[in-house]
Design an enzyme around this catalytic site. Structure first.
Site, short mmCIF file in Angstrom:
data_model
loop_
_atom_site.label_atom_id
_atom_site.label_comp_id
_atom_site.label_asym_id
_atom_site.label_seq_id
_atom_site.Cartn_x
_atom_site.Cartn_y
_atom_site.Cartn_z
CG HIS A 78 -2.01 26.21 18.02
ND1 HIS A 78 -2.42 26.39 19.32
CD2 HIS A 78 -2.01 27.44 17.46
CE1 HIS A 78 -2.65 27.67 19.54
NE2 HIS A 78 -2.42 28.33 18.43
CG ASP A 130 -2.45 23.32 21.12
OD1 ASP A 130 -2.92 24.25 20.43
OD2 ASP A 130 -1.23 23.14 21.27
CB CYS A 151 -5.34 29.30 17.45
SG CYS A 151 -4.63 30.92 17.74
#
Length: 395
Positions: free
Chosen positions: A302, A300, A116
């Protein structure tokens, strides 16, 4: 890696669509038992991430987002404003991927669970290239002609391939120089250093973009100017390169100290802002704006997506590259941030560098809680030692 959840809520921000999951199969007939087990483990992680994508959201679901927006140097009336959404959807979004070629010498074909911060760093650099090659006013909705070619070129630089100059493969390999094994999570300082080394190795001459790291929380102007003014190899003349300034900081011990909140929000009002790579402990996000008083807009990494294959740039379609743009706006309370992060600022020329220094001194580096400091040059400690000689003398 423990990660909070996301949900559709009264703030009107919808969850993303479901991602495909690759079958877990040996990559070759010579695959060993340990490699098969590594693939099984990776596949399980991917399944878990896909299953929880619709639940991954960091904001209070009862929060109604209706405040003004400051987004990468621009101001908008709110998150639903058409001009804001056009701007937001034009920024590059880089996420977890699966089914890419192994990151040799490892067997990793996915970065789920560890990549990440590497992806956040890619987003910061990729969006700096958008500024650099296409301009701040470029929009995806009007992406044609030469702009399309430049856009495709930028994305191919970040595709998951051993031959792409800013791929996760190359980032992970250079991380080994900073004691990070392939498959190990990076911190903000590490990703900043790795991006600088990687960029110097492959792209500075072609792009006329330099990367400068601010060390120990102090921007030294003589070093910044030296980074920007490199001599051209063709005629030996000194030329000014555009520059991406990366400022790794730690603003607290175990949590972000609230005294820094106001100055962090001011970062997004800087015309040269290209975002912040940071997030929550061991769970990086890419921040690009502020909504209302206390919420940050982020992308994000993820979310698990099928890797995009590297091919002839002329053969890509908009559909091929649509997963590099985030469909939904997400926000997070500033109070939940981790204290470690890296700020990114892009300056096209000397005039913009001078404006950045002026604005940073006024907005970010002043008062009792500066985000970092700015000095003309490093102190001369040798002179200080000379002045201290004879300190036993009486006056």
């Amino acid at each position: 890696m423990a990660e909070p959840s996301e949900s559709s809520s009264s703030n009107g921000l919808a969850p993303p669509t479901e991602s495909p999951v690759r079958p877990v199969t040996p990559s070759s007939t010579g695959t060993t038992a340990s490699e098969v087990w590594a693939q099984v483990t990776s596949g399980v992680k991917e399944l878990i991430h896909v299953a929880t994508e619709s639940l991954r959201y960091y904001a209070d679901p009862s929060y109604a987002a209706n405040g003004p927006v400051v987004f990468m140097g621009r101001k908008y009336p709110g998150l639903k404003d058409a001009a804001f959404l056009d701007d937001f959807h034009s920024r590059l979004w880089v996420t977890y991927r699966h089914s890419f070629p192994p990151i040799a010498p490892s067997t990793y074909t996915s970065d789920v669970g560890w990549g990440c911060m590497l992806r956040s760093g890619q987003m910061l650099l990729a969006n700096a290239f958008i500024y650099h090659l296409l301009g701040r006013d470029w929009r995806l909705a009007s992406n044609t002609g030469k702009a399309w070619d430049e856009y495709v070129k930028i994305i191919t630089w970040f595709l998951d391939s051993n031959s792409s100059p800013y791929s996760i493969h190359r980032i992970a390999l250079i991380g080994q120089q900073y004691d990070k094994n392939i498959g190990e999570w990076f911190g903000p300082t590490t990703i900043a250093q790795v991006l600088r080394v990687l960029h110097e190795n492959v792209q500075t001459t072609e792009t006329k973009l330099a990367v400068h790291i601010v060390n120990d929380g102090t921007l030294l102007l003589d070093e910044l100017y030296a980074t920007c003014t490199k001599r051209d190899g063709e005629d030996g003349k000194e030329r000014w390169n555009s520059v991406l300034i990366l400022v790794p900081v730690r603003l607290g011990l175990d949590s972000l100290n609230s005294v820094y909140h106001e100055n962090i929000k001011k970062v997004f009002g800087m015309n040269c802002c290209v975002g912040i790579a940071g997030g929550r402990p061991n769970s990086s996000l890419y921040f690009i704006g502020v909504e209302g008083e206390n919420h940050l807009i982020y992308m994000d990494p993820h979310f698990v997506r099928q890797t995009v294959d590297l091919k002839d740039p002329a053969s890509y379609t908009a559909q091929d590259l649509e997963t590099y743009h985030c469909p939904n706006v997400r926000i997070v309370p500033i109070t939940s941030l981790d204290p470690s992060m890296v700020f990114g600022f892009y300056c096209r020329d000397k005039a913009e560098v001078d404006m950045f220094v002026k604005d940073a001194r006024k907005e970010l580096c002043s008062g009792s809680t500066p985000l970092f400091s700015i000095q003309d040059k490093a102190p001369n400690y040798a002179d200080a030692d000379m002045l201290s000689d004879g300190s036993d003398a009486e006056f």
